[in-house]
Structures are given as C-alpha cells and as structure tokens.
Design a protein around this motif. Structure first.
Motif, short mmCIF file in Angstrom:
data_model
loop_
_atom_site.label_atom_id
_atom_site.label_comp_id
_atom_site.label_asym_id
_atom_site.label_seq_id
_atom_site.Cartn_x
_atom_site.Cartn_y
_atom_site.Cartn_z
N UNK A 67 73.30 -4.83 -38.15
CA UNK A 67 72.31 -4.95 -37.10
C UNK A 67 73.30 -6.36 -36.40
N UNK A 68 72.73 -5.76 -34.91
CA UNK A 68 74.06 -6.49 -34.37
C UNK A 68 72.78 -6.68 -32.83
N UNK A 69 73.02 -8.09 -31.74
CA UNK A 69 72.30 -8.16 -30.56
C UNK A 69 72.74 -8.72 -29.70
N UNK A 70 72.50 -8.56 -28.47
CA UNK A 70 72.58 -9.78 -27.36
C UNK A 70 70.89 -9.40 -26.82
N UNK A 71 71.16 -10.83 -26.55
CA UNK A 71 69.74 -11.72 -25.59
C UNK A 71 70.50 -12.51 -24.94
N UNK A 72 69.88 -12.29 -23.79
CA UNK A 72 69.22 -13.53 -22.84
C UNK A 72 69.25 -14.98 -23.06
N UNK A 73 69.96 -16.40 -23.34
CA UNK A 73 69.69 -16.99 -23.90
C UNK A 73 68.47 -17.92 -23.37
N UNK A 74 69.26 -17.89 -22.13
CA UNK A 74 67.90 -18.55 -21.52
C UNK A 74 67.05 -18.13 -20.22
N UNK A 75 66.22 -17.04 -20.57
CA UNK A 75 65.48 -16.17 -19.47
C UNK A 75 64.70 -16.48 -17.97
N UNK A 76 63.82 -17.51 -18.75
CA UNK A 76 63.11 -18.00 -17.82
C UNK A 76 64.16 -19.03 -16.57
N UNK A 77 65.68 -18.76 -17.23
CA UNK A 77 66.15 -19.97 -15.89
C UNK A 77 66.81 -19.38 -15.43
N UNK A 78 66.26 -18.73 -14.38
CA UNK A 78 67.36 -17.64 -13.11
C UNK A 78 69.08 -18.11 -13.05
N UNK A 79 69.42 -19.50 -12.85
CA UNK A 79 70.43 -19.89 -12.78
C UNK A 79 71.87 -19.23 -13.96
#
Ligand SMILES: CC(C)(COP(=O)(O)OP(=O)(O)OC[C@H]1O[C@@H](n2cnc3c(N)ncnc32)[C@H](O)[C@@H]1OP(=O)(O)O)[C@@H](O)C(=O)NCCC(=O)NCCS
Length: 165
Positions: A67-79
């Motif tokens: 199993x493996x993934x890449x997740x946006x680390x802080x999607x709530x912060x546009x920068x």
C-alpha cells in the motif's frame, strides 16, 4: 498495481496488522479495529475523490501485499498546496522483487498529475533499505529530527527525504 477501493477494507486491515506484528519500521505500533480502518479508508477515498491524495495498492496472486500513497500535506494552506507526503509499505514476503520501486515511480507520476511540486517523506534513520530505495528514485535526504522516534526504550533519529518533481 491499482487504486484502492472500499472492497479492500479487510485486505488493508490484514495488511496493516501484519506490519504491526512484524514491528516494521513504521510509526503505527498497534492494530486498528475494523471500524478504525474503515474510518481511515473512508477518509482516504474521500481525499482521492477531492484530488487531495493518490494511492496505489499492489496485489500478487489476488493478495494485497503493498500500500502506498501521496497526500497533500496541508490542503487547507494554499501556500503549501504543492507539497505532498508519501507513505509506502510492502509485506515481508513480497519484498525485494521491485514492487517498492515500481510503486514509488508510479506515485511520483501521479503526484505530478496532482500538480504537486515537492514530495516529502519521513523515515526511521535505521531503515537503510528504505533509504536506498528513496535515493534510487531521486529523493535526497534534507533533514533530521534527532530522537524523533522512541521505540523499545531507545531513541531513533527521524530522517526527512524530499524530491522536486
Ligand atoms: C522499504 C520497502 C517499501 C521496499 O520495498 P520493496 O518492494 O522491497 O522494494 P524493491 O524490491 O523495489 O527494492 C528493494 C531494494 O532494497 C535492496 N535491499 C534489500 N535488502 C537489503 C539489505 N539487507 N541491504 C541492502 N539493500 C537491500 C534491494 O536490493 C533493492 O535494491 P535494488 O532495487 O537497488 O536492487 C519495504 O522494505 C517495506 O515495506 N518495509 C517495511 C515498511 C517500511 O519500512 N516502509 C517505509 C517506511 S518510511
């Protein structure tokens, strides 16, 4: 290799339980309940649906072994929306046949399609097999958290790797 779906719930529960039993060098040390795993998988599938995450599982003879993934680390912060966090694990009896390499390479392509520019991952300083894999696909070591892990009465440094994609 394929994307996970909700039918993978029991296979993913067995998968994480086997890694916990092995005491693999991952931060999770207790087995989740089926409800906890269902909640986690539901959140992950929702993040994939929203375009905030990509994931790949691998099967051998119908058995889920990676199993493996890449997740946006802080999607709530546009920068910081261009930064993703990668996680990967392969079950012991499916290691060293190239699955980890194939999953990492495919995840990097999928992360590019998500418009991520930087992918990071954190790993035990003792996990030299994983470090070799990360470097092979282009990651570089960018930092160390001294004593970032406490396991079995000893501290272990946590290393951060990153790749620009
Ligand atoms: C790290 C991990 C994902 C690698 O997956 P994998 O499917 O075995 O990876 P691959 O088969 O593509 O590559 C493994 C590499 O390690 C090398 N390797 C294996 N055992 C080794 C050893 N004892 N010493 C040095 N290198 C070793 C292999 O030769 C291979 O390198 P190569 O491709 O240059 O020949 C897997 O070991 C794993 O899931 N470990 C437990 C969970 C974990 O540590 N996850 C990472 C947390 S940050």
């Amino acid at each position: 290799m394929r994307a996970p779906d909700f039918h993978d719930l029991d296979a993913l529960l067995a998968f994480i339980s086997e890694l916990v039993d092995e005491r693999a060098e991952i931060v999770r040390t207790t087995k989740p309940s089926r409800d906890e795993e269902a909640e986690w998988l539901g959140r992950q599938l929702a993040a994939i649906e929203k375009g905030n995450s990509v994931a790949l599982v691998a099967e051998v003879d119908g058995r889920l072994v990676a199993n493996s993934d890449v997740e946006q680390s802080a999607p709530q912060f546009p920068e910081m929306s261009h930064v993703g966090m990668l996680g990967i694990a392969v079950l012991k009896n499916a290691r060293n046949v190239g699955l980890g390499t194939a999953l990492m390479k495919s995840l990097i392509q999928l992360a590019k399609q998500m418009n991520l520019r930087v992918v990071i991952l954190d790993t035990f300083a003792t996990n030299t097999i994983a470090h070799g894999l990360y470097k092979k696909v282009g990651f570089v070591e960018v930092g160390k958290i001294p004593k970032g892990i406490y396991r079995d009465g000893s501290f272990i440094d946590m290393l951060r790797f990153a790749i620009e994609i």
